[in-house]
Scaffold this motif. Structure first.
Motif, PDB file in Angstrom:
ATOM      1  N   TYR A  83     114.765  74.400  98.836  1.00  0.00           N
ATOM      2  CA  TYR A  83     113.358  74.391  99.237  1.00  0.00           C
ATOM      3  C   TYR A  83     113.256  74.709 100.727  1.00  0.00           C
ATOM      4  CZ  TYR A  83     112.696  71.819  94.880  1.00  0.00           C
ATOM      5  OH  TYR A  83     112.685  71.435  93.549  1.00  0.00           O
ATOM      6  N   GLN A 117     110.592  73.744 103.821  1.00  0.00           N
ATOM      7  CA  GLN A 117     109.450  72.884 104.142  1.00  0.00           C
ATOM      8  C   GLN A 117     109.012  73.117 105.572  1.00  0.00           C
ATOM      9  OE1 GLN A 117     109.855  68.802 102.987  1.00  0.00           O
ATOM     10  NE2 GLN A 117     108.414  68.073 104.552  1.00  0.00           N
ATOM     11  N   LYS A 130     110.671  74.783 110.630  1.00  0.00           N
ATOM     12  CA  LYS A 130     110.874  74.591 109.186  1.00  0.00           C
ATOM     13  C   LYS A 130     112.278  74.069 108.904  1.00  0.00           C
ATOM     14  CE  LYS A 130     107.930  78.486 107.954  1.00  0.00           C
ATOM     15  NZ  LYS A 130     108.006  79.914 107.640  1.00  0.00           N
ATOM     16  N   LEU A 141     110.431  63.701 103.686  1.00  0.00           N
ATOM     17  CA  LEU A 141     110.525  63.915 102.251  1.00  0.00           C
ATOM     18  C   LEU A 141     111.176  62.686 101.631  1.00  0.00           C
ATOM     19  CD1 LEU A 141     110.384  66.042  99.830  1.00  0.00           C
ATOM     20  CD2 LEU A 141     112.791  66.457 100.320  1.00  0.00           C
ATOM     21  N   ARG A 160     105.629  73.024 101.105  1.00  0.00           N
ATOM     22  CA  ARG A 160     106.968  73.343 100.627  1.00  0.00           C
ATOM     23  C   ARG A 160     106.973  74.550  99.702  1.00  0.00           C
ATOM     24  NH1 ARG A 160     110.747  69.289  98.354  1.00  0.00           N
ATOM     25  NH2 ARG A 160     109.381  69.268  96.551  1.00  0.00           N
TER      26      ARG A 160
END
Lengths: 188, 267, 437
Positions: free
Chosen positions: C231, C233, C217, C200, C240
């Motif tokens: 969030y 992801q 995740k 990210l 996301r």
């Protein structure tokens, strides 16, 4: 970007319009070098200054704070307040500045503006702890403004912890600068 | 509470003395007083003797040392006067026997009889006395010999104990040297926990070289067992053992055990 | 006097009995403590059967892994007397003389289709025998994974504990150009810091990443909208979802051990408090309710309580809250600042950041929950974000090095620490993955 800058920008714009309208002389503004000295004058170049900042005038007109126009202009420019280590207490100096801000925000000129208070910390402690501490600082400012009549809905709070230091150095001077809350007007 | 009880007890005793105590009190109180008296006296009598008793099982060299710490204990003091008394009876015994004979020689008939009777009686008495004396002497001698024998035994025990103690100190010293060496080289695996225990039998040469290591019991953790084996392997040869008397080496170090039992770890 | 005499006599008697008992039975020497120094191990460069050069130094990676654990001291290979790669080439005497307790050898064989076969064998030098051997294969990009696999096998055999060399870490790197411009990256890497890839990137702060217990995740805080939000992801797809963006703080997400919930910090009702979000039902439960700052939740392994930071007692300290009844218990008492706890996998200890009285530095500390005993593991001035390896033997944390944030790895006993290599920038907020399949 910052509140005082915008206020000044607006004021400058107004002054330019007024000057253009009068077209009485060719001299440019002394940008406040002798501001407040010839408060009522309209005839000479020097007389343009008192109207440079209607925000200051609005504060003066509110009658809520005492002080010279110069003092008020300086306080109005101060968009940042500072804190002690691990503290969210406002200092008496900063309270004066907040009083001026509040007077403007409650005056007819500033009544419609909204703002964000950003909370910041120094790098000591954990990041996530500081994120919460930064919020405390921002909320301390918001609460004080609320006390002075600015409704909570006009003030948003955001904490960056120590993600956005003014001075990234690792020493006392940098830390003192970084422990702060900044008042930012919402654009648009 | 205690005081009240005490006064009531006292009252009870007074009542008994005056002969007006209620029947319910008389017997228990008397009984209790007697019991307490016995107990107290008993305690005074038993306590020192019980201390002496604790001396008995320990080898004599220890008890001898104890005497200096405890002036009341008298096991040493008693035999000494007995030994000094022993030579005295000998001259006493000789004297009366030699003095007696000259008297019976000067006698007339009637008187002689009386005298003879008298003499006989005296002689009998003397004889009796002599026998008594001899018996006493015999007893004395016996006691003396017993005493000497006991002393000899004590002496021997003391020497044996000294020897034993010397041996044990030597063995303990070398065992300590080996223990420290192995502990300084034992790197326990991350899975080691308190309560794990592995035992090994070691065969060693007088040079300190370990010629065989066999596991008697496993800790149940392969990594733990291996780390223990490695510690022994790293620590050996135990060259220090060469300075130990061969008699003791043969007795204790030719074959011995290691128990790996970490007490400083978490459970 | 009499008492003294009696006790002296008793002690002497006991001493004699001890000596006598020693004399009678077979001599037994009790080894009750150890030194626990790093185990010297020789990892011999693997032989290479293929064209060109060996694409990865497998032995080098294995040696470095073992060193990072703090429990091994790999010997420098310029001391080696030989370079065996198979059992029949091993002379134990040579290695014992070098001081090696263990020896690792192996061969890499090139195979068709860009595949590589790696054979390895671990020897007990002092016991003069093979401990384990194995074969792992992979393509060129997987060779580091192959090496970490071998490290895990060796570590497991020698220590009896599962190795973590195949696990991953995530962390945040910030590159500051000016007060108004900083680039943030959330980076995914091997636990030794290699093979780092960003998952990210943002112009706004990213912090507090937390792994899902299946390792697939991440949950984290991102300021990408200008406000903090949480969030989730999915690593494989990059997909996301924003799970929390209430007014105020949305901070310090921490995945529950069963993977069904996320604990987090929200200040939507005015003050920072601990909340638990059920991921399936999306129900939010408030766990703490206090005017102080409650912050930085961490789950106990049984999922029944949370450890968190609170300044309700005047300074930041750690507390434990039981989810069933909301009961709160204070856990730390020493020092002026104890925060951001992580719980060891056995649930018996906490790692956290500690600042002592009259002390200006913030250090990683570990406290045993049973005894309350705390020890400070490291000593650089600004440490943060300790996280515990899934086998509980190592910790990762951030520290200051040369004016920038760097990552450190330290053995759980605090004896050995290393700095991880990192890309350019200020590195912080590490999180250690669970065991991965």
């Amino acid at each position: 970007m910052k509140f005082a800058h915008i206020a000044k920008g607006v004021a400058t714009g107004l002054a330019v319009l007024w000057l253009a309208g009068c077209a009485s002389n060719t001299q440019t503004s002394g940008s406040g070098a002798e501001s407040g000295e010839v408060a009522g004058g309209h005839q000479t170049a020097a007389v343009t200054t008192p109207l440079v900042d209607p925000a200051v005038q609005a504060v003066i007109d509110s009658g809520k704070v005492n002080g010279s126009a110069e003092q008020i202009a300086n306080l109005l420019k101060q968009d940042t307040v500072h804190f002690g280590f691990d503290s969210d207490k406002l200092s008496s100096n900063d309270i004066k500045a907040l009083d001026v801000q509040a007077a403007y925000l409650t005056s007819p000129a500033g009544l419609n503006s909204k703002l964000v208070v950003e909370g910041h910390t120094d790098e000591r402690g954990t990041r996530t702890y500081n994120l919460a501490l930064g919020e405390r600082r921002a909320k301390a400012v918001k609460s004080y403004l609320a006390l002075k009549g600015i409704s909570a809905s006009r003030v948003e709070v955001v904490s960056y912890g120590f993600e956005k230091p003014v001075d990234p150095a690792h020493n006392d001077t940098a830390w003192a600068k970084n422990r702060r809350a900044v008042i930012v007007p919402v654009e648009g | 509470m205690k005081e009240k009880f005490f006064w009531r007890m006292l009252g009870g005793v007074r009542k008994i003395l005056r002969g007006q105590g209620s029947n319910a009190w008389t017997i228990p109180v008397l009984f209790s007083v007697v019991l307490h008296t016995i107990l107290v006296i008993g305690l005074f009598m038993i306590m020192p003797s019980s201390e002496e008793r604790t001396i008995n099982p320990t080898p004599s060299f220890v008890s001898a040392r104890m005497v200096t710490l405890e002036p009341e204990a008298k096991p040493k003091a008693k035999p000494k006067p007995a030994r000094k008394v022993a030579p005295k009876p000998k001259p006493v015994k000789a004297a009366p026997v030699k003095k007696a004979p000259p008297k019976p020689k000067v006698d007339k008939k009637s008187i002689a009889l009386k005298r003879r009777q008298e003499t006989e009686r005296k002689q009998q008495e003397r004889e009796k006395l002599r026998k008594e004396q001899e018996r006493l002497d015999e007893l004395q001698k016996q006691r003396e010999q017993e005493m000497l024998a006991a002393l000899a035994r004590e002496q021997q025990a003391r020497m044996q104990a000294e020897q034993l103690k010397g041996d044990q100190v030597a063995v303990a010293t070398y065992a300590g040297v080996i223990k420290n060496l192995v502990e300084s080289l034992w790197s326990r695996p991350a899975s080691a926990k308190r309560g794990m225990k592995a035992t090994f039998r070691i065969k060693m040469l007088p040079t300190g070289e370990v010629i065989s290591i066999s596991m008697i019991s496993s800790s149940g953790n392969g990594a733990f067992d291996r780390s223990a084996l490695q510690a022994i392997e790293k620590a050996q040869p135990f060259r220090e053992i060469q300075h130990l008397e061969s008699r003791l080496f043969d007795r204790d170090f030719r074959e011995f055990r290691f128990v790996f039992d970490p007490r400083d770890l978490l459970k | 006097m009499r008492m003294l005499a009696r006790s002296v006599r008793f002690a002497l008697f006991g001493y004699l009995l001890l000596l006598v008992s020693l004399a009678r039975a077979e001599l037994t020497i009790e080894i009750t403590q150890g030194n626990d120094q790093a185990v010297p191990v020789a990892v011999v460069p693997f032989s290479w059967n293929g064209k060109g050069v060996l694409p990865e130094d497998i032995a080098g990676i294995v040696g470095n892994d073992l060193r990072l654990s703090g429990q091994f001291a790999p010997l420098p290979n310029n001391q080696f007397l030989g370079f065996p790669s198979k059992d029949d080439e091993v002379y134990f005497g040579d290695w014992k003389r070098l001081g090696a307790s263990y020896l690792v050898v192996g061969q890499v064989t090139e195979q068709p289709n860009n595949r590589y076969k790696v054979n390895y064998e671990l020897f007990d030098v002092l016991g003069k025998k093979s401990v384990v051997r194995g074969e792992v294969s992979g393509n060129r990009n997987q060779l580091r994974s192959v090496a970490h696999n071998i490290s895990d096998a060796v570590y497991q055999k020698i220590t009896g504990v599962q190795g973590v060399f195949s696990t991953r870490i995530v962390y945040v790197v910030a590159k500051r150009y000016s007060i108004d411009r900083t680039d943030y990256k959330l980076v995914y890497a091997d636990m030794d810091g290699y093979r780092a890839v960003p998952v990210l990137q943002s112009k706004e702060p990213i912090l507090a990443p937390s792994w899902s217990p299946d390792g697939r995740k991440l949950a984290y805080v991102s300021f990408e909208t200008g406000r903090p939000a949480i969030y989730i992801q999915e690593l494989a797809t990059g997909r996301r979802e924003r799970i929390s963006s209430f007014r105020g703080l949305n901070s310090a997400p921490k995945w529950s051990p069963d993977g069904k919930k996320i604990a987090m910090v929200l200040s939507k009702s005015g003050n920072p408090d601990i909340y638990v979000l059920d991921l399936a039902t999306r129900t939010l439960t408030q766990v703490t309710r206090h005017f102080a700052m409650d912050n930085e939740p961490a789950w106990m392994p049984n999922g029944k309580s949370l450890v968190f930071t609170s300044n309700r007692g005047g300074s930041a300290q750690l507390y434990e809250v039981t989810l069933a009844n909301g009961g709160v218990k204070r856990l730390t008492f020493e020092g002026r600042f104890n925060a951001r706890a992580r719980v060891f996998p056995d649930g018996k200890s906490l790692a956290f950041i500690h600042k002592g009285k009259g002390d200006e530095s913030y250090n990683v500390a570990v406290q045993e929950l049973g005894t309350g005993r705390m020890r400070i593991l490291s000593s650089s001035p600004f440490e943060d974000a300790p996280d515990v390896s899934p086998n509980g033997r190592m910790l990762i944390y951030s520290a200051q090095g040369g004016g920038q944030g760097v990552l450190g790895i330290i053995s759980a006993d605090g004896r050995i620490s290393f700095r991880l290599p990192s890309s350019e920038g200020d590195v912080r907020e590490p999180a250690w993955s669970p065991f991965l399949q």
